[in-house]
Design an enzyme around this catalytic site. Structure first.
Site, PDB file in Angstrom:
ATOM      1  N   HIS A 195      -4.070   7.197 -10.833  1.00 22.99           N
ATOM      2  CA  HIS A 195      -2.985   6.740 -11.895  1.00 22.99           C
ATOM      3  C   HIS A 195      -1.911   7.844 -11.957  1.00 22.99           C
ATOM      4  CE1 HIS A 195      -5.544   3.891 -14.402  1.00 22.99           C
ATOM      5  NE2 HIS A 195      -4.883   3.279 -13.594  1.00 22.99           N
ATOM      6  N   ARG A 302      -0.858  -8.197  -6.118  1.00 21.17           N
ATOM      7  CA  ARG A 302      -2.365  -7.857  -6.371  1.00 21.17           C
ATOM      8  C   ARG A 302      -2.743  -8.583  -7.703  1.00 21.17           C
ATOM      9  NH1 ARG A 302      -0.571  -2.713  -4.161  1.00 21.17           N
ATOM     10  NH2 ARG A 302      -1.897  -2.207  -2.317  1.00 21.17           N
ATOM     11  N   ARG A 338      -1.830 -12.622  -3.633  1.00 21.14           N
ATOM     12  CA  ARG A 338      -3.306 -12.336  -2.971  1.00 21.14           C
ATOM     13  C   ARG A 338      -4.348 -12.784  -3.698  1.00 21.14           C
ATOM     14  NH1 ARG A 338      -4.843  -6.282  -1.595  1.00 21.14           N
ATOM     15  NH2 ARG A 338      -5.358  -6.379  -3.583  1.00 21.14           N
ATOM     16  N   GLU A 440      -7.017  -6.491   7.679  1.00 19.36           N
ATOM     17  CA  GLU A 440      -7.269  -5.236   7.204  1.00 19.36           C
ATOM     18  C   GLU A 440      -8.358  -4.404   7.614  1.00 19.36           C
ATOM     19  OE1 GLU A 440      -6.442  -5.326   2.583  1.00 19.36           O
ATOM     20  OE2 GLU A 440      -7.258  -7.241   3.065  1.00 19.36           O
ATOM     21  N   ASN A 463      -3.888   0.255   4.206  1.00 15.19           N
ATOM     22  CA  ASN A 463      -4.627   1.183   3.572  1.00 15.19           C
ATOM     23  C   ASN A 463      -6.127   0.810   4.016  1.00 15.19           C
ATOM     24  OD1 ASN A 463      -2.359   1.281   2.307  1.00 15.19           O
ATOM     25  ND2 ASN A 463      -2.735   0.150   0.302  1.00 15.19           N
ATOM     26  N   ASP A 464      -6.514  -0.477   4.235  1.00 10.90           N
ATOM     27  CA  ASP A 464      -7.805  -0.669   4.498  1.00 10.90           C
ATOM     28  C   ASP A 464      -8.070  -0.659   5.966  1.00 10.90           C
ATOM     29  OD1 ASP A 464      -9.545  -1.279   2.202  1.00 10.90           O
ATOM     30  OD2 ASP A 464      -8.259  -2.834   1.755  1.00 10.90           O
ATOM     31  N   ARG A 474     -11.652   5.664   2.122  1.00 11.46           N
ATOM     32  CA  ARG A 474     -10.320   5.880   1.564  1.00 11.46           C
ATOM     33  C   ARG A 474     -10.484   6.747   0.044  1.00 11.46           C
ATOM     34  NH1 ARG A 474      -7.575   0.223   0.422  1.00 11.46           N
ATOM     35  NH2 ARG A 474      -6.622   0.578  -1.375  1.00 11.46           N
ATOM     36  N   CYS A 511       1.957  -4.967   4.519  1.00 10.66           N
ATOM     37  CA  CYS A 511       2.328  -4.691   2.791  1.00 10.66           C
ATOM     38  C   CYS A 511       1.328  -3.581   2.316  1.00 10.66           C
ATOM     39  CB  CYS A 511       1.524  -5.939   2.152  1.00 10.66           C
ATOM     40  SG  CYS A 511      -0.067  -6.620   2.473  1.00 10.66           S
TER      41      CYS A 511
HETATM   42  C1  PEP Z   1      -4.035  -2.779   1.923  1.00 11.97           C
HETATM   43  O1  PEP Z   1      -5.274  -2.504   2.282  1.00 11.97           O
HETATM   44  O2  PEP Z   1      -3.270  -2.180   2.771  1.00 11.97           O
HETATM   45  C2  PEP Z   1      -3.437  -3.606   0.787  1.00 11.97           C
HETATM   46  C3  PEP Z   1      -2.311  -3.826   0.789  1.00 11.97           C
HETATM   47  O3  PEP Z   1      -4.593  -3.904   0.196  1.00 11.97           O
HETATM   48  P1  PEP Z   1      -5.115  -2.892  -1.097  1.00 11.97           P
HETATM   49  O4  PEP Z   1      -4.536  -1.576  -1.106  1.00 11.97           O
HETATM   50  O5  PEP Z   1      -4.766  -3.530  -2.555  1.00 11.97           O
HETATM   51  O6  PEP Z   1      -6.649  -2.754  -0.571  1.00 11.97           O
HETATM   52 MG    MG Z   2      -6.524  -3.957   0.961  1.00 13.12          MG
END
Ligand code: PEP
Ligand code: MG
Length: 579
Positions: A195, A302, A338, A440, A463-464, A474, A511
């Protein structure tokens, strides 16, 4: 001598000023036994303390300056809601009665239990809720122990122009910091998805998190430089370093100010290639920012926010109304929703109790579409609401965490069933609604050609994708250093996905955070990416880089990046070419 400390860059910009170390939010709680005749008295103490803590938070909320991002008020509301949660209000009472212990101790035991559950979570966003629990409980404990509210929560002119250094910060801290004219902040804990990081970006002040042991090296009043762009803190900089950073600071300010004029400029590279630049949204306060920055639509909405901090699942109507609200803000721009992406952590909010079990590797467990397919009661109302809302504006459905074709097939079957139901009831919907999937996991990147034949679009969730490619959690601080978007393996998977989309003639977007990282933009253009979805706060900066980029040159460099030995070489390759 100048000392340099490295942390995680979470909010760009440079600040030069004197350090102000915040007092530790450590609270010493002791257990003592009480007589059964004092149970009611102890429970009353707990109730009173919760009431007073809520008062304090409400007072902070009421004094939020109008210029403050709505995200911050939302985070404080989250804390206020948590103070109403039975986990905080009722469970400690049970502990008082059972253990015959003091209220502080009961609250502490309950906090430890909740924090443990959060620590096990796979989802980065939800696992940062552990910090929220700590902040909320500590505020109540401070009231019970008759401790004063933290000094920086009070308006205090002496903090004007200071750089705050803390173990960690609460949302309320960040609000007060804005009142107090703080220049920047750095914390010892927290990751890029905490946060604190999100709030720093909303406030637009430079920030770095995760600088371990920073308070060992930095003393009160030390002159320090925060380079939020590169995640660096410089302690006691000499004149030469200081003037270098002052120059960079001036350039940086000029640059940010100049971005505003790009809002209505079309997003085309210098050699004329059109790029689709969309926004990522999550909280209701994000909805209006999409138009404010001139995004072409929403590439990632999201929807987990709808499920948080509540006892009951949102029903179809609530989903529907929320999507209608978003569409109203977007005023005709396309919206990519999503579907629910919760992990094996779902019992926490009390809304999805008894679904799945806590396993050793939650990141590899029942999450996202896996969970949705296992629990149609969770999935169907959301899908029905999205499909109904599609009658009123351009909506696309995006499925997270796809791993195999069967999952796509199963989702399609549910969607077709819903469409038939609606048709029978003569309820309108967009018959051509587009259905896309997120790439992902490496399995879906490697087989993107197969997936692309069944879907209308793909979106790369870096990210994933990076977490699963590098086999690192992560949210685990200990292996964060391996989280490398520039690792050739990641680049090859991205490239494969983009190529698969091209071949199947379907759009491929990105994204994940990598799409909003200015250091990646030219690389991604060179790998063939033509659709970016980024947080509104980064959108104009990415637009500027796109406008200044030459795709032919970027493609040539990206070819070399795909053959590079490691991520450092990739960064160097692009850095040297921009000199
Ligand atoms: C990702 O994994 O890149 C993604 C956009 O989803 P989140 O960060 O919500 O897991
Ligand atoms: Mg993700």
């Amino acid at each position: 001598m100048t000392i340099l400390l490295q942390g995680v860059n979470v909010s760009r910009g440079i600040a030069i000023g004197h350090a102000h170390l915040l007092q530790n939010d450590q609270i010493d709680v002791r257990e003592y036994s009480i007589h059964s005749s004092h149970i009611d008295e102890e429970i009353q103490r707990l109730n009173d303390a919760i009431g007073d803590a809520r008062q304090q938070l409400r007072a902070i909320r009421d004094h939020i300056p109008s210029s403050t991002s709505a995200d911050i008020a939302a985070f404080i509301d989250t804390h206020l809601l948590m103070m109403e949660d039975i986990a905080i209000t009722e469970e400690p009472k049970r502990i008082i009665k059972e253990r015959l212990c003091n209220a502080e101790w009961a609250l502490k035991l309950q906090r430890d239990a909740v924090v443990n559950v959060f620590e096990e979570m796979a989802d980065a966003y939800l696992s940062t809720r552990r910090d929220d629990v700590n902040h909320v409980v500590n505020r109540i404990l401070r009231v019970m122990l008759n401790q004063k509210p933290l000094a920086h929560e009070m308006p205090d002119d002496s903090l004007n122009g200071r750089i705050i250094l803390a173990e960690d910060l609460t949302p309320a801290d960040t609000v007060m910091m804005q009142h107090n004219g703080i220049l920047a902040f750095a914390t010892e804990f927290g990751g890029p998805t905490s946060h604190t990081a999100i709030l720093a970006r909303s406030l637009g002040i430079p920030a770095i998190v995760g600088i371990q042991n920073a308070r060992k090296y930095i003393k009160n009043d030390d002159l320090i430089i925060i380079d939020g762009t590169n995640g660096i803190v410089l302690i006691d900089p000499d004149e030469c370093i200081q003037s270098h950073y002052e120059k960079r600071q001036r350039e940086d300010r000029r640059y940010i100010n100049s971005l505003g004029r790009l809002k209505n400029t079309t997003t085309k590279t210098s050699d004329g290639i059109s790029i689709n630049l969309m926004a990522n949204i999550e909280l209701p306060s994000d909805f209006d920012t999409v138009r404010d920055v001139g995004a072409s639509g929403v590439g990632l909405y999201r929807t987990e926010f709808l499920y948080m901090n509540r006892e009951a699942l949102p029903d179809e109507e609530e989903h529907f109304n929320t999507y209608m609200d978003v569409m109203k803000s977007l005023d005709g721009l396309p919206l990519t929703i999503r579907t629910l992406d919760l992990g094996a952590d779902k019992q926490v909010d009390g809304i999805t109790k008894n679904i799945g079990q806590q396993r050793t590797n939650p990141a590899l467990g029942l999450r996202a579409v896996r969970l949705c397919l296992r629990e149609p009661g969770l999935f169907r109302p959301q899908l029905r609401a999205i499909i109904r809302a599609s009658a009123y504006g351009p909506i696309r459905i995006m499925i997270p965490m796809l791993t195999n074709l069967q999952e796509i097939q199963q989702v399609m079957t549910i969607i077709e069933e819903i469409q038939l139901e609606l048709e029978k009831k003569e309820i309108g919907f967009d018959k051509d609604i587009q259905i896309g999937g997120m790439v992902e996991v490496p399995a879906s990147a490697v087989c993107a050609d197969i997936f692309a034949k069944k879907l209308d679009f793909l979106s790369i969730g870096t990210n994933d994708l990076i977490q699963y490619t590098m086999a690192i959690d992560r949210v685990n601080d200990e292996v964060n250093y391996l989280y490398d978007p520039f690792h050739p393996s990641v680049l090859r998977l991205i490239h494969m996905t983009i190529n698969a989309g091209k071949k199947a003639k379907i759009p491929v977007a990105m994204c994940g955070e990598m799409a909003g990282d200015p250091n990646s933009t030219r690389l991604l253009l060179g790998l063939g990416l033509r659709e970016f979805s980024v947080h509104s706060a980064s959108l104009l900066e990415i637009k500027k880089i796109i406008i200044d980029s030459d795709v032919e040159e970027a493609t040539r460099l990206a070819k070399r990046a795909l053959k590079a030995n490691n991520g450092v070489d990739v960064i160097e390759l692009f850095r040297n070419s921009s000199d």
